[in-house]
Design a protein around this motif. Structure first.
Motif, PDB file in Angstrom:
ATOM      1  N   ILE A  19      19.972   3.410 -14.375  1.00 16.31           N
ATOM      2  CA  ILE A  19      20.607   3.138 -13.076  1.00 16.31           C
ATOM      3  C   ILE A  19      22.095   3.487 -13.194  1.00 16.31           C
ATOM      4  O   ILE A  19      22.728   3.228 -14.216  1.00 16.31           O
ATOM      5  CB  ILE A  19      20.398   1.702 -12.563  1.00 16.31           C
ATOM      6  CG1 ILE A  19      21.027   0.645 -13.469  1.00 16.31           C
ATOM      7  CG2 ILE A  19      18.906   1.408 -12.377  1.00 16.31           C
ATOM      8  CD1 ILE A  19      21.050  -0.749 -12.836  1.00 16.31           C
TER       9      ILE A  19
ATOM     10  N   GLY B  73      18.976   4.752  -8.788  1.00 12.88           N
ATOM     11  CA  GLY B  73      18.121   4.966  -9.938  1.00 12.88           C
ATOM     12  C   GLY B  73      18.011   6.443 -10.252  1.00 12.88           C
ATOM     13  O   GLY B  73      18.162   7.288  -9.375  1.00 12.88           O
TER      14      GLY B  73
ATOM     15  N   ILE C 206      12.459   4.197 -11.748  1.00  7.37           N
ATOM     16  CA  ILE C 206      13.077   3.093 -12.498  1.00  7.37           C
ATOM     17  C   ILE C 206      12.155   1.878 -12.508  1.00  7.37           C
ATOM     18  O   ILE C 206      11.246   1.785 -11.686  1.00  7.37           O
ATOM     19  CB  ILE C 206      14.468   2.711 -11.939  1.00  7.37           C
ATOM     20  CG1 ILE C 206      14.369   2.201 -10.493  1.00  7.37           C
ATOM     21  CG2 ILE C 206      15.435   3.891 -12.045  1.00  7.37           C
ATOM     22  CD1 ILE C 206      15.679   1.641  -9.954  1.00  7.37           C
TER      23      ILE C 206
ATOM     24  N   ARG D 216      15.099  -2.073 -10.056  1.00  2.00           N
ATOM     25  CA  ARG D 216      14.998  -1.885  -8.598  1.00  2.00           C
ATOM     26  C   ARG D 216      15.432  -3.154  -7.871  1.00  2.00           C
ATOM     27  O   ARG D 216      16.169  -3.125  -6.898  1.00  2.00           O
ATOM     28  CB  ARG D 216      13.556  -1.497  -8.230  1.00  2.00           C
ATOM     29  CG  ARG D 216      13.305  -1.368  -6.757  1.00  2.00           C
ATOM     30  CD  ARG D 216      12.261  -0.316  -6.409  1.00  2.00           C
ATOM     31  NE  ARG D 216      12.511   0.979  -7.041  1.00  2.00           N
ATOM     32  CZ  ARG D 216      13.474   1.837  -6.693  1.00  2.00           C
ATOM     33  NH1 ARG D 216      14.310   1.539  -5.700  1.00  2.00           N
ATOM     34  NH2 ARG D 216      13.626   2.984  -7.330  1.00  2.00           N
TER      35      ARG D 216
END
Ligand code: MF3
Ligand code: CO
Length: 263
Positions: free
Chosen positions: A105, A126, A130, A135
């Motif tokens: 990220i 991301g 991800i 998230r």
């Protein structure tokens, strides 16, 4: 902003919050729109295999094309016009040879100067696919910024913003960074007041029309403590957990705040 590098609180408290005229806010709107446009472009470029220095190159090209100056480059010696902070990096990561990989990220933070006024914004995205926790962290950090903006109404208190952000984050099981805070913004990137992402409702200065603030929650998946890397810029989580960062420059009105860094 970096609290440790700012003036002592006792001095800062004596500096006034600068109220912007409608004409000045119109200029800040232009500065903010350029921040938004450049961040949107950078987000589209993010992919596995990209070298972060490439994002800096794009930022410089776009600033030039839009006729804006960087507010970051040269600020207290910062060497780039963009901050790229990956995974456990919270803020102030310097673009360079690092290669983005699937599942990372990435927080992108940049600022402009247009006709003497500044815009400052950040977003986290991301790289490829991800994990669910990453998230969720991004979602909650974005939500925290939205909650802060919703609390930033004319007549409310600065502490209402801080409390709204802190409660949003902590009630969702994440932690809010304390050593770095949001800030007033105008002719300077960092003006009064500091805008902590934690605090008490009904405290601090009253929000009034014509104030311009950069709200910037930094949210960690683990604990809130931070550490600065050997490059003396990159701020990372002390426990190595993931971190996300969102930022908007907003103007206080008599009602809902206006978001200057949204397209
Ligand atoms: N948004 C950050 C801040 O308000 C970015 C500053 S990075 C720097 O402090 F390089 F300019 F310091
Ligand atoms: Co900022």
């Amino acid at each position: 902003m970096d609290v440790s590098k700012s003036v002592p609180l006792s001095v800062a408290a004596e500096r006034a919050i600068v109220i912007k005229s409608p004409e000045e806010l119109a200029v800040m709107r232009r500065a903010g729109q350029i921040v938004a446009a450049i961040l949107a472009r950078l987000v589209k470029e993010v992919r596995p295999g990209l070298v972060t220095a490439e994002l800096e190159t794009i930022t410089q090209e776009e600033l030039k094309r839009q006729g804006a100056l960087s507010s970051f480059k040269g600020y207290r010696g910062y060497p780039a016009s963009l901050c790229v902070s990956i995974n456990d990096e919270i803020v102030h990561g310097i673009p360079g040879p690092r290669v983005l990989k699937e599942g990372d990220i990435v927080a992108l933070d940049m600022g402009t100067i247009v006709d003497g006024f500044q815009g400052d914004g950040a977003t986290t995205v991301g790289v490829g696919k991800i994990g669910p926790r990453a998230r969720r962290l991004i979602e909650v950090t974005q939500g925290a910024l939205d909650a802060g903006i919703a609390a930033a109404r004319g007549g409310a208190w600065l502490g209402d913003i801080s409390a709204a952000i802190q409660e949003y984050v902590e009630s969702r099981g994440f932690s809010i960074v304390r050593e770095y805070v949001g800030h007033g913004i105008g002719r300077q990137m960092h003006e009064e007041p500091q805008v902590p992402n934690f605090g008490e409702r009904g405290t601090g200065p009253r929000l009034r029309k014509g104030m311009a603030l950069a709200l910037e929650p930094m949210v960690n998946a683990g604990g809130w403590r931070t550490r600065v890397k050997e490059d003396r810029w990159t701020v990372v989580t002390a426990d190595g957990s993931l971190s996300a960062h969102f930022e908007h420059t907003i103007a206080i009105t008599d009602g809902e705040a206006e978001i200057l860094t949204r397209l």
